[in-house]
Design an enzyme around this catalytic site. Structure first.
Site, mmCIF file in Angstrom:
data_model
loop_
_atom_site.group_PDB
_atom_site.id
_atom_site.type_symbol
_atom_site.label_atom_id
_atom_site.label_comp_id
_atom_site.label_asym_id
_atom_site.label_seq_id
_atom_site.Cartn_x
_atom_site.Cartn_y
_atom_site.Cartn_z
ATOM 1 N N HIS B 124 0.835 -1.220 -0.044
ATOM 2 C CA HIS B 124 -0.048 0.053 -0.055
ATOM 3 C C HIS B 124 0.974 1.341 0.060
ATOM 4 O O HIS B 124 1.899 1.271 0.460
ATOM 5 C CB HIS B 124 -0.728 -0.041 1.165
ATOM 6 N N ASP B 201 3.227 -4.858 7.801
ATOM 7 C CA ASP B 201 1.926 -4.301 7.869
ATOM 8 C C ASP B 201 0.509 -5.147 7.866
ATOM 9 O O ASP B 201 0.346 -6.109 6.838
ATOM 10 C CB ASP B 201 1.658 -3.491 6.354
ATOM 11 N N GLN B 204 -4.589 -5.891 6.866
ATOM 12 C CA GLN B 204 -5.683 -6.626 6.271
ATOM 13 C C GLN B 204 -5.688 -7.946 6.714
ATOM 14 O O GLN B 204 -6.517 -8.995 6.433
ATOM 15 C CB GLN B 204 -5.516 -6.680 4.801
ATOM 16 N N LYS B 227 -10.927 -1.415 10.414
ATOM 17 C CA LYS B 227 -11.271 -2.276 9.398
ATOM 18 C C LYS B 227 -11.578 -3.473 10.135
ATOM 19 O O LYS B 227 -11.975 -4.681 9.558
ATOM 20 C CB LYS B 227 -9.859 -2.620 8.637
ATOM 21 N N CYS B 366 -4.744 2.463 -3.979
ATOM 22 C CA CYS B 366 -3.485 3.045 -3.212
ATOM 23 C C CYS B 366 -2.243 1.902 -3.492
ATOM 24 O O CYS B 366 -1.491 1.916 -2.416
ATOM 25 C CB CYS B 366 -3.866 3.147 -1.745
#
Lengths: 147, 416
Positions: B124, B201, B204, B227, B366
């Protein structure tokens, strides 16, 4: 889909025709006006090039990938601006932006922009208005830079 | 037998009852943000109606309540992600800020010109741009593991780049744009074996799959509450305690100090050293019930459920001759399905789907470098979560059919 009124209202037949047309797709080389536009929402890029002669837009081309709305709008813009003198071309850009951004009545569109009335349905989709105005904003940048 | 009753869960999410352009909402944009259960929404209004006061300040009753409620979330979160100590979890505004915190407070102190930061082409923008800023400012060298045409990372290429001795290896656990599930544990292990500091990261990952930070063995992990059924405005950075201790503060101001004179200040203890100013304590409180909800349903059941729906969506798309990005092996895929309609721009797909009440994300997600590598300007993306069910899939199939018919798309005509 036969009778898909909602999609037909947004994507009118004339828009799809301009989208598929390659008449004014490409680049002028050499070009007197060259401008690069980016729609930050989708990252689509559009390059506008033009030949300017005796204060007139002699030839105008658009290149790059985009959605039906941005490509058709650029194609109609190229057709409308070709052959007009530069002050007139700028005034046409202003008229079109007034239609899209200020919800101006399509009846107020100058005769040269008659086809652009087909983008009327886009105004119901605020995010897509940016697609419709991409080419027009880009050509204005080009005019500003060639001053 | 299904381990999760989506039809029942949907009752807990008020927004799923609304209509969009006259059609029931089929919300398939969960990778961008999740919807919120009633318990989260209620916790937020209950907090403002009954407990609101600034934290860590007053000795009055409300301040004590609000401090305790906000800290309870940190304790719950530590259990949820297997953090060794609650104070190693820092609340930020969002995961982007978490990554920037690592870039400013760790990398600016410990990296010097010529040091390599290794990332991947799958990232991202928020895991690319902070490092580009650092590269421009400090002469740090930025390198990327290439992404394979099937949207995966080749471990041999990871190893080869790690052999160049990067000081930091920063990568996504799961691709937001195309849904690739990376072998996180293996990547962390490779990074650590190469003596790199490892940042993951997990934006997700955290909402969908269980994680045990102690077992992971990374140095920094970022994700965000919005999220994972929680409110917006809460990001999380987990850091290894000794690294966090050695770092200087990110922002200066109130709450992050222990003592201030006009000449010099000393820093507060973890995590407050990195939480300058009045924190977003109301949302922090409301994040608690989101964690409770996910725990009650169970992350394993959630990932299994959404994966099954995403695979069905993929079958629908492939059945119609659409191009689906990412790996073909279902085991390497998540609840995200990114696709292209041949000859049609993703924005036109998105608008046509919206008319059917189906919310999908369109564009570059993104991830412009990734889109560039995969040779597409953008995609349409459906991302599933615990409250999605067969009715959403039916709406998705209807929207696709309507799009193909209206635009007279010929399958297998090739993507633009």
């Amino acid at each position: 889909m036969e009778g898909d009124a909602e999609l037909q209202d947004l994507y009118r037949e004339v828009l799809l025709d301009y989208f598929r047309s390659s008449t004014r797709k490409g680049k002028c080389d050499p070009a007197d006006l060259r401008a690069h536009g980016i729609n930050p929402v989708c990252g689509d890029e559009l390059e506008i090039t033009a030949e300017l002669k005796d204060g007139k837009v002699n030839k105008l081309r658009y290149a790059g990938h985009g959605c039906v709305i941005s490509q058709a709008s650029a194609a109609m813009m190229a057709e409308a601006l070709e052959g007009t003198d530069i002050p007139k071309a700028k005034a046409l850009v202003a008229s079109f932006k007034k239609l899209m951004l200020e919800n101006d009545d399509v009846k107020n569109l100058p005769a040269e922009l008659e086809q652009l009335a087909s983008l009327e349905g886009v105004r119901k989709y605020p995010l897509r208005v940016k697609c419709a105005t991409l080419g027009w904003n880009t050509v204005m940048q080009g005019f500003e830079a060639t001053k | 037998m299904a381990r999760l009753d989506a039809k029942k869960l949907r009752e807990d999410f008020p927004i799923l009852k609304r209509l969009v352009r006259g059609k029931p909402l089929a919300y398939l944009d969960n990778a961008a943000t999740s919807q919120k259960p009633r318990s989260v929404i209620k916790a937020l209004s209950d907090f403002y109606e009954n407990h609101n006061a600034n934290v860590h300040r007053g000795v009055h009753t409300l301040s004590e309540e609000s401090t305790n409620m906000a800290e309870l979330t940190r304790t719950k979160l530590a259990a949820f992600v297997g953090a060794p100590k609650p104070e190693t979890l820092i609340f930020t505004r969002n995961a982007t800020e978490s990554i920037n915190l690592v870039a400013y407070a760790w990398a600016r102190k410990f990296l010097k010109a010529g040091d390599i930061v290794l990332s991947t082409e799958m990232e991202h923008h928020s895991n690319i741009v902070p490092w580009q800023l650092l590269a421009a400012e400090r002469g740090i060298v930025l390198k990327f593991v290439p992404v394979e045409p099937d949207g995966t990372l080749d471990l041999a290429k990871v190893k080869a780049l790690l052999a160049e001795g990067p000081k930091l290896f920063t990568f996504t656990a799961l691709s937001n744009a195309i849904g690739t599930v990376n072998p996180v544990l293996e990547l962390i292990k490779l990074g650590k074996a190469a003596m790199a500091t490892v940042h993951v990261d997990a934006c997700q990952w955290a909402p969908h799959r269980s994680m045990d930070l102690k077992a992971w063995g990374a140095d920094f992990v970022s994700f965000s509450a919005h999220k994972m059924l929680g409110p917006t405005g809460i990001g999380v950075l987990w850091g290894r305690e000794d690294l966090l201790e050695k770092m200087d503060p990110f922002l200066g101001g109130g709450d992050m100090i222990s003592r201030v004179t006009l000449e010099k200040s000393t820093w507060n203890v973890l995590p407050y050293k990195f939480e300058a100013g009045t924190p977003n304590f109301a949302d922090q409180v409301a994040f608690g019930p989101a964690l409770d909800y996910l725990t009650a349903v169970g992350l394993d059941a959630i990932s299994e459920h959404e994966h099954a729906l995403a695979e069905k969506a993929r079958a629908i798309l492939e059945g119609e001759g659409m191009t689906v990005l990412g790996p073909s092996d279902p085991k390497k895929r998540s609840g995200v399905v990114s696709f292209n309609v041949p000859g049609l721009h993703p924005h036109d797909v998105g608008t046509a789907f919206d008319l059917e009440g189906v919310a999908v994300r369109v564009g570059h997600h993104c991830c412009q470098p990734l889109m560039h590598q995969l040779q597409c300007g953008g995609t349409a993306r459906a991302s599933f979560y615990l409250y999605n069910d067969e009715t959403d899939l039916e709406a998705f199939a209807r929207a696709l059919k309507r799009t193909l018919e209206f635009f007279k798309v010929k399958p297998k005509a090739g993507v633009r």
